[in-house]
Write an enzyme that holds these catalytic residues in place. Structure first.
Site, PDB file in Angstrom:
ATOM      1  N   ASN A 180      -5.581  -0.068   7.746  1.00  0.00           N
ATOM      2  CA  ASN A 180      -4.340   0.577   8.172  1.00  0.00           C
ATOM      3  C   ASN A 180      -4.602   1.288   9.496  1.00  0.00           C
ATOM      4  O   ASN A 180      -5.150   2.386   9.520  1.00  0.00           O
ATOM      5  CB  ASN A 180      -3.871   1.569   7.104  1.00  0.00           C
ATOM      6  CG  ASN A 180      -2.657   2.359   7.545  1.00  0.00           C
ATOM      7  OD1 ASN A 180      -2.033   2.036   8.557  1.00  0.00           O
ATOM      8  ND2 ASN A 180      -2.323   3.395   6.798  1.00  0.00           N
ATOM      9  N   GLY A 185      12.028   0.391   3.714  1.00  0.00           N
ATOM     10  CA  GLY A 185      13.170  -0.043   2.914  1.00  0.00           C
ATOM     11  C   GLY A 185      14.038  -1.066   3.632  1.00  0.00           C
ATOM     12  O   GLY A 185      13.705  -1.490   4.749  1.00  0.00           O
ATOM     13  N   CYS A 192      -0.682   4.173  10.570  1.00  0.00           N
ATOM     14  CA  CYS A 192       0.094   5.181   9.847  1.00  0.00           C
ATOM     15  C   CYS A 192       0.642   6.239  10.796  1.00  0.00           C
ATOM     16  O   CYS A 192      -0.116   6.906  11.492  1.00  0.00           O
ATOM     17  CB  CYS A 192      -0.724   5.852   8.764  1.00  0.00           C
ATOM     18  SG  CYS A 192       0.310   6.941   7.780  1.00  0.00           S
ATOM     19  N   THR A 249       8.927  -0.026  -0.867  1.00  0.00           N
ATOM     20  CA  THR A 249       9.930   0.960  -1.294  1.00  0.00           C
ATOM     21  C   THR A 249      10.746   0.513  -2.519  1.00  0.00           C
ATOM     22  O   THR A 249      11.092   1.347  -3.362  1.00  0.00           O
ATOM     23  CB  THR A 249      10.860   1.263  -0.100  1.00  0.00           C
ATOM     24  OG1 THR A 249      10.038   1.757   0.954  1.00  0.00           O
ATOM     25  CG2 THR A 249      11.915   2.286  -0.429  1.00  0.00           C
ATOM     26  N   ILE A 277       5.065  -5.316   8.423  1.00  0.00           N
ATOM     27  CA  ILE A 277       4.817  -4.167   9.280  1.00  0.00           C
ATOM     28  C   ILE A 277       4.588  -2.906   8.437  1.00  0.00           C
ATOM     29  O   ILE A 277       4.972  -2.863   7.264  1.00  0.00           O
ATOM     30  CB  ILE A 277       6.013  -3.905  10.235  1.00  0.00           C
ATOM     31  CG1 ILE A 277       7.305  -3.707   9.441  1.00  0.00           C
ATOM     32  CG2 ILE A 277       6.145  -4.957  11.266  1.00  0.00           C
ATOM     33  CD1 ILE A 277       8.530  -3.338  10.303  1.00  0.00           C
ATOM     34  N   THR A 282       5.493   1.356   8.544  1.00  0.00           N
ATOM     35  CA  THR A 282       6.790   2.028   8.718  1.00  0.00           C
ATOM     36  C   THR A 282       7.072   2.324  10.190  1.00  0.00           C
ATOM     37  O   THR A 282       6.161   2.398  11.010  1.00  0.00           O
ATOM     38  CB  THR A 282       6.798   3.349   7.933  1.00  0.00           C
ATOM     39  OG1 THR A 282       5.649   4.105   8.313  1.00  0.00           O
ATOM     40  CG2 THR A 282       6.755   3.103   6.443  1.00  0.00           C
ATOM     41  N   SER A 299       0.812  -1.214   0.000  1.00  0.00           N
ATOM     42  CA  SER A 299       0.000   0.000   0.000  1.00  0.00           C
ATOM     43  C   SER A 299       0.852   1.274   0.000  1.00  0.00           C
ATOM     44  O   SER A 299       1.847   1.371   0.721  1.00  0.00           O
ATOM     45  CB  SER A 299      -0.892   0.003   1.241  1.00  0.00           C
ATOM     46  OG  SER A 299      -1.594   1.216   1.311  1.00  0.00           O
ATOM     47  N   ASN A 305       9.041   8.823   4.837  1.00  0.00           N
ATOM     48  CA  ASN A 305       7.969   9.529   4.151  1.00  0.00           C
ATOM     49  C   ASN A 305       6.947  10.050   5.143  1.00  0.00           C
ATOM     50  O   ASN A 305       6.732   9.469   6.204  1.00  0.00           O
ATOM     51  CB  ASN A 305       7.296   8.633   3.097  1.00  0.00           C
ATOM     52  CG  ASN A 305       6.108   7.858   3.659  1.00  0.00           C
ATOM     53  OD1 ASN A 305       4.983   8.385   3.728  1.00  0.00           O
ATOM     54  ND2 ASN A 305       6.347   6.631   4.093  1.00  0.00           N
TER      55      ASN A 305
END
Ligand SMILES: Cc1cc2nc3c(=O)[nH]c(=O)nc-3n(C[C@H](O)[C@H](O)[C@H](O)COP(=O)(O)O)c2cc1C
Length: 322
Positions: A146, A236, A149, A285, A210, A212, A40, A88
């Site tokens: 989600n 990443g 976030c 990523t 997971i 971020t 996503s 981000n």
């Protein structure tokens, strides 16, 4: 066609059939032709990738987080590169659930891949409203909630870091959802097992993990954070070992299927997650620097299965203890 030629045809299609069977997995009744999905927020609404890769080959993908109403997101700068990853703070910019159903889904229906609608809200009511709008959409395989976030001022992170709040929302969402419910976990918690248990007890059909990790980068000249929002979500390769550990821990705690996410950029990365206990994986990523990474990963997974005479299904949670 000679008998010989038709015999070759039949044996070729038998090889192809077995290759297909080797990669197939299932999550909460959703059949995936292979375990590789787009994550996503890094895969748009899928359509953005249609000219770059063959969407029909993809196990599936999770859409950008959809809210009941369209959202503009945060003010730039919203992305900054870091060692082994990126930060981000997009802030959940999206077209809104209604526009997704009316404008994107009809175009997506011509592709043979599983579309998971990622859902976001600022309150339980927001989440339920978005789910109700999406229930009208044809061609959605499942919802991915989600609750994790970190890049918005209120909402997700509060729900995602409290097992009680997460369980309450899951229970309501399970009742409202006319499709399987995947809940996406936040790594920004002390004990991921406790969170996973509460959410599964509340009715989640599967978990993805997971999202971020909250991070920050500072420009040493201006002495200001690089991101306008201040902090951001780290993704990443840098987060992969944390994500693998969390999948491993959650796999030993709950019995629903897991989708592993975090720093995956190859079949070797994906296999770590699958061996740790994930049934499928999402790639995020890595799509930014190699849009064909999902296709390569599928091919490499097929090679691995052939070389080891094994199937994806039998690799799930097959980790050996030291
Ligand atoms: C730019 C960006 C936007 C994202 N937006 C969302 C989102 O809308 N909903 C969500 O559940 N996760 C979102 N994520 C998190 C990813 O889906 C994924 O969980 C995370 O990036 C870790 O995977 P990766 O290391 O492969 O990128 C976003 C990640 C990035 C980098």
């Amino acid at each position: 066609m000679s008998d010989n030629q038709s015999a070759i045809r039949i044996s070729q299609s038998a090889i192809e059939a077995s290759a297909i069977e080797r990669l197939a997995v299932e999550i909460a009744g959703i059949k995936l032709k292979n375990p590789v999905m787009g994550a996503s927020g890094t895969f748009g609404y899928g359509l953005e990738f249609a000219g770059l890769i063959d969407l029909n080959r993809l196990g599936g993908f999770s859409t950008k987080g959809l809210s009941a109403r369209p959202l503009p997101g945060n003010i730039p700068t919203r992305i900054v590169e870091t060692h082994g990853g990126m930060l981000n703070a997009i802030g959940l910019q999206n077209v809104g659930a209604r526009a997704f159903v009316e404008e994107k889904l009809p175009l997506l229906r011509k592709y043979d891949t599983q579309v998971i609608a990622n859902v976001f809200g600022y309150s339980d009511e927001d989440y339920l409203e978005a789910i109700q709008i999406l229930n009208d959409g044809e061609g959605i395989a499942a919802y991915e909630l989600n609750i994790s976030c970190p890049n918005v001022k209120e909402g997700g992170i509060v729900i995602g870091s409290s097992p009680l709040a997460a369980a309450k929302l899951t229970e309501k969402a399970r009742r409202a959802a006319q499709r399987p419910l995947i809940v996406k976990l936040s790594p920004n918690v002390t004990d991921i097992k406790e969170l996973a248990r509460a959410i599964v007890d509340a009715g989640a059909d599967a978990l993805s993990l997971i999202n971020t990790l909250v991070g920050m980068a500072i420009d040493i000249h201006s002495r200001k954070p690089h991101l306008n929002f201040g902090t951001g979500g780290l993704s990443g390769p840098a987060i992969k070992p944390i994500a693998v550990r969390m999948v491993y821990e959650v796999a030993s705690t709950v019995s629903v299927p897991l989708i592993g996410i975090g720093g995956i950029a190859s079949a070797a990365d994906a296999l770590e997650f699958i061996i740790a206990g994930a049934t499928a994986v999402q790639i995020g990523t890595a799509n930014y620097y190699d849009p064909s990474v999902t296709m390569k990963t599928i091919d490499e997974l097929a090679d691995y299965c052939n070389q080891h005479s094994t199937t994806m299904q039998s690799l799930i949670g097959s980790v050996n203890r030291n």
